[in-house]
Design a protein around this motif. Sequence first.
Motif, PDB file in Angstrom:
ATOM      1  N   GLU A 118       0.813  -1.222   0.000  1.00 38.94           N
ATOM      2  CA  GLU A 118       0.000   0.000   0.000  1.00 38.94           C
ATOM      3  C   GLU A 118       0.843   1.266   0.000  1.00 38.94           C
ATOM      4  OE1 GLU A 118      -3.117   0.278   2.883  1.00 38.94           O
ATOM      5  OE2 GLU A 118      -3.991  -1.645   2.300  1.00 38.94           O
ATOM      6  N   GLU A 119       1.824   1.342   0.887  1.00 42.38           N
ATOM      7  CA  GLU A 119       2.647   2.556   0.977  1.00 42.38           C
ATOM      8  C   GLU A 119       3.480   2.739  -0.290  1.00 42.38           C
ATOM      9  OE1 GLU A 119       5.967   4.730   3.823  1.00 42.38           O
ATOM     10  OE2 GLU A 119       4.670   3.201   4.707  1.00 42.38           O
ATOM     11  N   SER A 120       4.041   1.659  -0.794  1.00 42.98           N
ATOM     12  CA  SER A 120       4.836   1.743  -2.021  1.00 42.98           C
ATOM     13  C   SER A 120       3.977   2.227  -3.190  1.00 42.98           C
ATOM     14  CB  SER A 120       5.446   0.376  -2.355  1.00 42.98           C
ATOM     15  OG  SER A 120       6.130   0.424  -3.579  1.00 42.98           O
ATOM     16  N   GLN A 121       2.793   1.669  -3.318  1.00 42.69           N
ATOM     17  CA  GLN A 121       1.908   2.047  -4.418  1.00 42.69           C
ATOM     18  C   GLN A 121       1.487   3.513  -4.299  1.00 42.69           C
ATOM     19  OE1 GLN A 121      -1.024  -0.841  -5.382  1.00 42.69           O
ATOM     20  NE2 GLN A 121      -2.214   0.535  -6.670  1.00 42.69           N
ATOM     21  N   ALA A 122       1.158   3.950  -3.095  1.00 40.98           N
ATOM     22  CA  ALA A 122       0.746   5.345  -2.887  1.00 40.98           C
ATOM     23  C   ALA A 122       1.884   6.305  -3.239  1.00 40.98           C
ATOM     24  CB  ALA A 122       0.287   5.557  -1.443  1.00 40.98           C
ATOM     25  N   LEU A 123       3.091   6.004  -2.797  1.00 40.15           N
ATOM     26  CA  LEU A 123       4.236   6.881  -3.096  1.00 40.15           C
ATOM     27  C   LEU A 123       4.585   6.852  -4.585  1.00 40.15           C
ATOM     28  CD1 LEU A 123       6.475   6.066  -0.010  1.00 40.15           C
ATOM     29  CD2 LEU A 123       5.351   8.256  -0.502  1.00 40.15           C
ATOM     30  N   ASN A 124       4.519   5.681  -5.201  1.00 38.02           N
ATOM     31  CA  ASN A 124       4.829   5.559  -6.625  1.00 38.02           C
ATOM     32  C   ASN A 124       3.816   6.354  -7.450  1.00 38.02           C
ATOM     33  OD1 ASN A 124       6.547   4.589  -8.651  1.00 38.02           O
ATOM     34  ND2 ASN A 124       5.348   2.731  -8.955  1.00 38.02           N
ATOM     35  N   LEU A 125       2.558   6.330  -7.030  1.00 38.80           N
ATOM     36  CA  LEU A 125       1.529   7.112  -7.730  1.00 38.80           C
ATOM     37  C   LEU A 125       1.761   8.606  -7.511  1.00 38.80           C
ATOM     38  CD1 LEU A 125      -1.084   7.299  -9.369  1.00 38.80           C
ATOM     39  CD2 LEU A 125      -2.351   7.029  -7.218  1.00 38.80           C
ATOM     40  N   GLN A 126       2.003   8.997  -6.282  1.00 41.71           N
ATOM     41  CA  GLN A 126       2.185  10.414  -5.965  1.00 41.71           C
ATOM     42  C   GLN A 126       3.401  11.017  -6.658  1.00 41.71           C
ATOM     43  OE1 GLN A 126       2.293  11.271  -1.765  1.00 41.71           O
ATOM     44  NE2 GLN A 126       2.857  13.409  -2.081  1.00 41.71           N
ATOM     45  N   TYR A 127       4.526  10.307  -6.656  1.00 40.09           N
ATOM     46  CA  TYR A 127       5.774  10.897  -7.148  1.00 40.09           C
ATOM     47  C   TYR A 127       6.166  10.499  -8.558  1.00 40.09           C
ATOM     48  CZ  TYR A 127       6.395  12.666  -2.477  1.00 40.09           C
ATOM     49  OH  TYR A 127       6.210  13.340  -1.295  1.00 40.09           O
ATOM     50  N   ARG A 128       5.615   9.399  -9.065  1.00 41.11           N
ATOM     51  CA  ARG A 128       5.998   8.957 -10.406  1.00 41.11           C
ATOM     52  C   ARG A 128       4.805   8.773 -11.337  1.00 41.11           C
ATOM     53  NH1 ARG A 128       8.684   3.873 -10.384  1.00 41.11           N
ATOM     54  NH2 ARG A 128       9.603   4.439 -12.375  1.00 41.11           N
ATOM     55  N   GLY A 129       3.587   8.951 -10.799  1.00 40.29           N
ATOM     56  CA  GLY A 129       2.388   8.819 -11.622  1.00 40.29           C
ATOM     57  C   GLY A 129       2.090   7.389 -12.033  1.00 40.29           C
ATOM     58  N   LYS A 130       2.651   6.412 -11.305  1.00 38.04           N
ATOM     59  CA  LYS A 130       2.444   4.999 -11.631  1.00 38.04           C
ATOM     60  C   LYS A 130       1.663   4.339 -10.498  1.00 38.04           C
ATOM     61  CE  LYS A 130       6.492   4.921 -14.526  1.00 38.04           C
ATOM     62  NZ  LYS A 130       7.669   4.224 -14.978  1.00 38.04           N
ATOM     63  N   ASP A 131       0.467   3.841 -10.820  1.00 39.13           N
ATOM     64  CA  ASP A 131      -0.442   3.308  -9.810  1.00 39.13           C
ATOM     65  C   ASP A 131      -0.177   1.819  -9.551  1.00 39.13           C
ATOM     66  OD1 ASP A 131      -2.451   3.158  -7.962  1.00 39.13           O
ATOM     67  OD2 ASP A 131      -4.097   3.218  -9.411  1.00 39.13           O
ATOM     68  N   ARG A 132       1.036   1.535  -9.077  1.00 40.21           N
ATOM     69  CA  ARG A 132       1.414   0.175  -8.713  1.00 40.21           C
ATOM     70  C   ARG A 132       2.609   0.263  -7.759  1.00 40.21           C
ATOM     71  NH1 ARG A 132       3.315   1.029 -13.932  1.00 40.21           N
ATOM     72  NH2 ARG A 132       5.567   0.808 -14.171  1.00 40.21           N
ATOM     73  N   PRO A 133       2.782  -0.775  -6.948  1.00 43.83           N
ATOM     74  CA  PRO A 133       3.957  -0.770  -6.078  1.00 43.83           C
ATOM     75  C   PRO A 133       5.219  -0.990  -6.915  1.00 43.83           C
ATOM     76  CG  PRO A 133       2.810  -2.858  -5.899  1.00 43.83           C
ATOM     77  CD  PRO A 133       1.976  -1.973  -6.784  1.00 43.83           C
ATOM     78  N   THR A 134       6.354  -0.599  -6.378  1.00 48.90           N
ATOM     79  CA  THR A 134       7.627  -0.788  -7.073  1.00 48.90           C
ATOM     80  C   THR A 134       8.673  -1.247  -6.068  1.00 48.90           C
ATOM     81  OG1 THR A 134       9.172   0.211  -8.653  1.00 48.90           O
ATOM     82  CG2 THR A 134       8.389   1.613  -6.856  1.00 48.90           C
ATOM     83  N   ASN A 135       9.775  -1.774  -6.559  1.00 50.16           N
ATOM     84  CA  ASN A 135      10.771  -2.351  -5.663  1.00 50.16           C
ATOM     85  C   ASN A 135      11.465  -1.299  -4.790  1.00 50.16           C
ATOM     86  OD1 ASN A 135      12.427  -1.296  -7.737  1.00 50.16           O
ATOM     87  ND2 ASN A 135      12.881  -3.326  -8.553  1.00 50.16           N
ATOM     88  N   VAL A 136      11.969  -0.225  -5.400  1.00 51.07           N
ATOM     89  CA  VAL A 136      12.665   0.796  -4.610  1.00 51.07           C
ATOM     90  C   VAL A 136      12.384   2.179  -5.189  1.00 51.07           C
ATOM     91  CG1 VAL A 136      14.843   0.529  -5.896  1.00 51.07           C
ATOM     92  CG2 VAL A 136      14.888   1.534  -3.610  1.00 51.07           C
ATOM     93  N   LEU A 137      12.118   3.113  -4.303  1.00 52.92           N
ATOM     94  CA  LEU A 137      11.966   4.524  -4.666  1.00 52.92           C
ATOM     95  C   LEU A 137      13.083   5.292  -3.972  1.00 52.92           C
ATOM     96  CD1 LEU A 137       8.115   4.861  -4.169  1.00 52.92           C
ATOM     97  CD2 LEU A 137       9.325   5.077  -6.346  1.00 52.92           C
ATOM     98  N   SER A 138      13.688   6.204  -4.710  1.00 54.31           N
ATOM     99  CA  SER A 138      14.792   7.014  -4.182  1.00 54.31           C
ATOM    100  C   SER A 138      14.370   8.472  -4.147  1.00 54.31           C
ATOM    101  CB  SER A 138      16.025   6.867  -5.078  1.00 54.31           C
ATOM    102  OG  SER A 138      16.389   5.520  -5.182  1.00 54.31           O
ATOM    103  N   PHE A 139      14.571   9.092  -3.003  1.00 57.58           N
ATOM    104  CA  PHE A 139      14.232  10.502  -2.830  1.00 57.58           C
ATOM    105  C   PHE A 139      15.483  11.246  -2.372  1.00 57.58           C
ATOM    106  CE2 PHE A 139      10.324   8.101  -2.045  1.00 57.58           C
ATOM    107  CZ  PHE A 139       9.449   8.727  -2.912  1.00 57.58           C
ATOM    108  N   PRO A 140      16.267  11.779  -3.315  1.00 57.23           N
ATOM    109  CA  PRO A 140      17.463  12.532  -2.932  1.00 57.23           C
ATOM    110  C   PRO A 140      17.081  13.773  -2.117  1.00 57.23           C
ATOM    111  CG  PRO A 140      17.436  12.089  -5.305  1.00 57.23           C
ATOM    112  CD  PRO A 140      16.083  11.712  -4.760  1.00 57.23           C
ATOM    113  N   PHE A 141      17.874  14.081  -1.110  1.00 54.82           N
ATOM    114  CA  PHE A 141      17.643  15.276  -0.306  1.00 54.82           C
ATOM    115  C   PHE A 141      18.126  16.498  -1.067  1.00 54.82           C
ATOM    116  CE2 PHE A 141      19.126  18.436   2.813  1.00 54.82           C
ATOM    117  CZ  PHE A 141      17.914  18.731   3.394  1.00 54.82           C
TER     118      PHE A 141
END
Length: 157
Positions: free
Chosen positions: A47-70
């Motif tokens: 759930e959290e992966s899918q929500a973040l992937n949708l919010q930040y990448r526009g992809k409505d599915r979970p993904t293996n790793v998301l990177s958020f550089p500071f």
Amino acid sequence: MSQLTVDFQKVYEGEGVPDKPGFQAWAERAWRGAAPSEVTIRIVGIEESQALNLQYRGKDRPTNVLSFPFEAPAGIKLPLAGDLVICAPVVEKEAQEQHKEPVAHWAHMVIHGMLHLQGYDHINDEDAEVMESLEIQLLAQLGFANPYEAEETEKDS
């Protein structure tokens, strides 16, 4: 190699997630920075992966790793590399589908994400070749096989 602090957050309740020392070692191996820094590695469920992937990448599915550089505001210097969000069920499923040892795939996801935090990407073939070569080298230093060989073998069959 410089000092890298890993803030480890495991909010996923399932089995199969390696212990924090593995994440620390993998992240340190991939850190190319000259100065001490800090990274947050957050292990999440679907759930959290899918929500973040949708919010930040526009992809409505979970993904293996998301990177958020500071990205520090102008004039502010903080020793933060950024955040990695790793979806445990996706990593476990990929390892099984790709016939990889789960721990090797976890290490690959951390190294892959850490390289993204440092500006590496795989958008075009040339950049992908540079990033993949570095991943292969770093994983080999940790005793893991080339993560792309299994994929290439599967594609050929």
